[in-house]
Design a protein around this motif. Structure first.
Motif, PDB file in Angstrom:
ATOM      1  N   ARG A   1     -19.583  -3.237   7.815  1.00 55.79           N
ATOM      2  CA  ARG A   1     -18.379  -2.413   7.653  1.00 55.79           C
ATOM      3  C   ARG A   1     -17.628  -2.793   6.380  1.00 55.79           C
ATOM      4  NH1 ARG A   1     -16.406  -3.357  13.232  1.00 55.79           N
ATOM      5  NH2 ARG A   1     -14.460  -3.909  12.236  1.00 55.79           N
ATOM      6  N   LYS A   2     -17.560  -4.082   6.075  1.00 55.08           N
ATOM      7  CA  LYS A   2     -16.865  -4.534   4.867  1.00 55.08           C
ATOM      8  C   LYS A   2     -17.570  -3.995   3.623  1.00 55.08           C
ATOM      9  CE  LYS A   2     -13.440  -7.541   4.429  1.00 55.08           C
ATOM     10  NZ  LYS A   2     -12.068  -7.155   4.802  1.00 55.08           N
TER      11      LYS A   2
ATOM     12  N   VAL B   1      -8.003  -2.353  -5.785  1.00 52.71           N
ATOM     13  CA  VAL B   1      -7.406  -3.680  -5.941  1.00 52.71           C
ATOM     14  C   VAL B   1      -6.752  -4.187  -4.662  1.00 52.71           C
ATOM     15  CG1 VAL B   1      -5.076  -3.089  -6.765  1.00 52.71           C
ATOM     16  CG2 VAL B   1      -6.249  -5.117  -7.670  1.00 52.71           C
ATOM     17  N   LEU B   2      -6.408  -3.301  -3.738  1.00 53.55           N
ATOM     18  CA  LEU B   2      -5.768  -3.729  -2.495  1.00 53.55           C
ATOM     19  C   LEU B   2      -6.698  -4.535  -1.589  1.00 53.55           C
ATOM     20  CD1 LEU B   2      -3.668  -0.556  -1.658  1.00 53.55           C
ATOM     21  CD2 LEU B   2      -2.903  -2.709  -2.725  1.00 53.55           C
ATOM     22  N   ALA B   3      -7.991  -4.535  -1.885  1.00 55.28           N
ATOM     23  CA  ALA B   3      -8.951  -5.324  -1.111  1.00 55.28           C
ATOM     24  C   ALA B   3      -9.033  -6.778  -1.590  1.00 55.28           C
ATOM     25  CB  ALA B   3     -10.332  -4.690  -1.184  1.00 55.28           C
ATOM     26  N   TYR B   4      -8.299  -7.124  -2.655  1.00 57.73           N
ATOM     27  CA  TYR B   4      -8.380  -8.438  -3.276  1.00 57.73           C
ATOM     28  C   TYR B   4      -7.065  -9.190  -3.139  1.00 57.73           C
ATOM     29  CZ  TYR B   4     -12.490  -6.260  -5.165  1.00 57.73           C
ATOM     30  OH  TYR B   4     -13.687  -5.599  -5.270  1.00 57.73           O
ATOM     31  N   THR B   5      -7.141 -10.506  -3.026  1.00 60.52           N
ATOM     32  CA  THR B   5      -5.924 -11.305  -2.995  1.00 60.52           C
ATOM     33  C   THR B   5      -5.183 -11.140  -4.315  1.00 60.52           C
ATOM     34  OG1 THR B   5      -7.042 -13.294  -3.830  1.00 60.52           O
ATOM     35  CG2 THR B   5      -6.893 -13.045  -1.413  1.00 60.52           C
ATOM     36  N   ILE B   6      -3.898 -11.417  -4.292  1.00 58.86           N
ATOM     37  CA  ILE B   6      -3.076 -11.281  -5.491  1.00 58.86           C
ATOM     38  C   ILE B   6      -3.631 -12.127  -6.635  1.00 58.86           C
ATOM     39  CG2 ILE B   6      -0.796 -11.827  -6.444  1.00 58.86           C
ATOM     40  CD1 ILE B   6       0.351 -10.927  -3.719  1.00 58.86           C
ATOM     41  N   ASP B   7      -4.184 -13.298  -6.306  1.00 57.99           N
ATOM     42  CA  ASP B   7      -4.707 -14.211  -7.325  1.00 57.99           C
ATOM     43  C   ASP B   7      -6.237 -14.248  -7.342  1.00 57.99           C
ATOM     44  OD1 ASP B   7      -5.025 -15.446  -4.882  1.00 57.99           O
ATOM     45  OD2 ASP B   7      -4.234 -17.381  -5.529  1.00 57.99           O
TER      46      ASP B   7
ATOM     47  N   ASP C   1       3.757  -7.406   2.074  1.00 56.87           N
ATOM     48  CA  ASP C   1       3.076  -6.136   2.348  1.00 56.87           C
ATOM     49  C   ASP C   1       1.815  -5.988   1.518  1.00 56.87           C
ATOM     50  OD1 ASP C   1       4.904  -5.273   4.211  1.00 56.87           O
ATOM     51  OD2 ASP C   1       6.204  -4.365   2.709  1.00 56.87           O
ATOM     52  N   VAL C   2       1.836  -6.501   0.290  1.00 59.88           N
ATOM     53  CA  VAL C   2       0.673  -6.330  -0.575  1.00 59.88           C
ATOM     54  C   VAL C   2      -0.472  -7.253  -0.198  1.00 59.88           C
ATOM     55  CG1 VAL C   2       1.947  -5.366  -2.528  1.00 59.88           C
ATOM     56  CG2 VAL C   2       1.656  -7.834  -2.357  1.00 59.88           C
ATOM     57  N   GLU C   3      -0.222  -8.187   0.712  1.00 59.58           N
ATOM     58  CA  GLU C   3      -1.298  -9.042   1.208  1.00 59.58           C
ATOM     59  C   GLU C   3      -1.435  -8.899   2.715  1.00 59.58           C
ATOM     60  OE1 GLU C   3      -2.390 -12.830  -0.009  1.00 59.58           O
ATOM     61  OE2 GLU C   3      -2.962 -11.990  -1.920  1.00 59.58           O
ATOM     62  N   ALA C   4      -1.192  -7.714   3.221  1.00 60.77           N
ATOM     63  CA  ALA C   4      -1.367  -7.453   4.646  1.00 60.77           C
ATOM     64  C   ALA C   4      -2.836  -7.654   5.008  1.00 60.77           C
ATOM     65  CB  ALA C   4      -0.922  -6.030   4.967  1.00 60.77           C
ATOM     66  N   PRO C   5      -3.110  -8.088   6.232  1.00 58.41           N
ATOM     67  CA  PRO C   5      -4.509  -8.279   6.643  1.00 58.41           C
ATOM     68  C   PRO C   5      -5.342  -7.026   6.415  1.00 58.41           C
ATOM     69  CG  PRO C   5      -3.033  -9.164   8.285  1.00 58.41           C
ATOM     70  CD  PRO C   5      -2.167  -8.420   7.292  1.00 58.41           C
ATOM     71  N   ARG C   6      -6.589  -7.252   6.054  1.00 60.36           N
ATOM     72  CA  ARG C   6      -7.503  -6.147   5.763  1.00 60.36           C
ATOM     73  C   ARG C   6      -8.767  -6.329   6.602  1.00 60.36           C
ATOM     74  NH1 ARG C   6      -6.867  -2.310   1.411  1.00 60.36           N
ATOM     75  NH2 ARG C   6      -8.831  -1.301   1.057  1.00 60.36           N
ATOM     76  N   PRO C   7      -8.749  -5.816   7.829  1.00 60.10           N
ATOM     77  CA  PRO C   7      -9.925  -5.957   8.690  1.00 60.10           C
ATOM     78  C   PRO C   7     -11.131  -5.232   8.108  1.00 60.10           C
ATOM     79  CG  PRO C   7      -7.991  -5.220   9.929  1.00 60.10           C
ATOM     80  CD  PRO C   7      -7.641  -5.145   8.477  1.00 60.10           C
TER      81      PRO C   7
ATOM     82  N   PHE D   1     -13.972 -14.503   1.095  1.00 54.16           N
ATOM     83  CA  PHE D   1     -12.776 -13.896   1.668  1.00 54.16           C
ATOM     84  C   PHE D   1     -11.789 -14.935   2.166  1.00 54.16           C
ATOM     85  CE2 PHE D   1     -16.012 -10.703   1.826  1.00 54.16           C
ATOM     86  CZ  PHE D   1     -15.336  -9.529   1.538  1.00 54.16           C
ATOM     87  N   ALA D   2     -10.515 -14.600   2.056  1.00 54.83           N
ATOM     88  CA  ALA D   2      -9.444 -15.368   2.677  1.00 54.83           C
ATOM     89  C   ALA D   2      -9.396 -15.001   4.162  1.00 54.83           C
ATOM     90  CB  ALA D   2      -8.115 -15.043   1.998  1.00 54.83           C
ATOM     91  N   ALA D   3      -8.657 -15.771   4.935  1.00 52.68           N
ATOM     92  CA  ALA D   3      -8.561 -15.528   6.379  1.00 52.68           C
ATOM     93  C   ALA D   3      -8.000 -14.146   6.701  1.00 52.68           C
ATOM     94  CB  ALA D   3      -7.710 -16.614   7.030  1.00 52.68           C
ATOM     95  N   ASN D   4      -7.206 -13.552   5.791  1.00 53.22           N
ATOM     96  CA  ASN D   4      -6.601 -12.238   6.030  1.00 53.22           C
ATOM     97  C   ASN D   4      -7.543 -11.072   5.695  1.00 53.22           C
ATOM     98  OD1 ASN D   4      -6.572 -12.308   3.233  1.00 53.22           O
ATOM     99  ND2 ASN D   4      -4.358 -12.055   3.039  1.00 53.22           N
ATOM    100  N   GLY D   5      -8.801 -11.375   5.348  1.00 49.61           N
ATOM    101  CA  GLY D   5      -9.785 -10.334   5.071  1.00 49.61           C
ATOM    102  C   GLY D   5      -9.772  -9.812   3.647  1.00 49.61           C
TER     103      GLY D   5
END
Length: 160
Positions: free
Chosen positions: A21-22, A39-45, A3-9, A114-118
């Motif tokens: 938009r980003k 912080v939710l806009a960033y990957t865990i690492d 859930d904490v790495e859900a896609p972020r369009p 960005f990662a593929a999940n945005g």
């Protein structure tokens, strides 16, 4: 994916419209001055360089932002798209704040990957501070909160 790495369009590959938009979403989040939101806009690492500080991971980013906004009172930020590719965005920005009674206008450039999940997996920021007088401020909307839609961006303010 958790859930904490859900896609972020919007997701890469970016178009001009999705890159814009980003950038605006990032500006609005930072103007909230809420580290838990930002912080939710960033990957865990996620890997960061902010000036001369190097950070890795969400807990370090949250701690960094909490201290930043404790120190930088009345923080207001405007970001502007500079360039983009498939999964990278370059941004120029300015923010104003008051630190120890002195107003500052801070000029910077950020490189985002960005990662593929945005989610942003890498952020590099170079920033310079210029002391200003209170009557030189240009970012005067209510805080914390987003820049009003009718408030000009950096180009509308003359770019400097």
């Amino acid at each position: 994916m958790t859930d904490v790495e859900a896609p972020r369009p919007p997701l890469p590959p970016f178009t001009r419209e999705t890159a814009l938009r980003k950038v605006r979403a990032a500006e609005d989040a930072w103007n909230s001055r809420d580290p838990a939101r930002v912080v939710l806009a960033y990957t865990i690492d996620s890997e960061w360089r902010n000036r001369d500080t190097f950070l890795s991971g969400r807990p370090a980013i949250v701690a960094f932002l909490a201290e930043k906004w404790r120190r930088e009172e009345e923080y207001r930020l405007i970001k502007e798209l500079w360039a983009y590719t498939d999964n990278r965005i370059a941004v120029r920005f300015q923010y104003e704040c008051r630190t120890n009674g002195q107003w500052l206008r801070c000029y910077g450039n950020e490189l985002w990957e960005f990662a593929a999940n945005g989610l942003m997996r890498r952020r590099e920021a170079s920033i310079n501070d210029v002391a200003i007088n209170e009557d030189q401020r240009r970012f005067c909307w209510d805080t914390p909160g987003p820049r009003p839609e009718k408030h000009p961006g950096l180009i509308g303010l003359g770019g400097r």
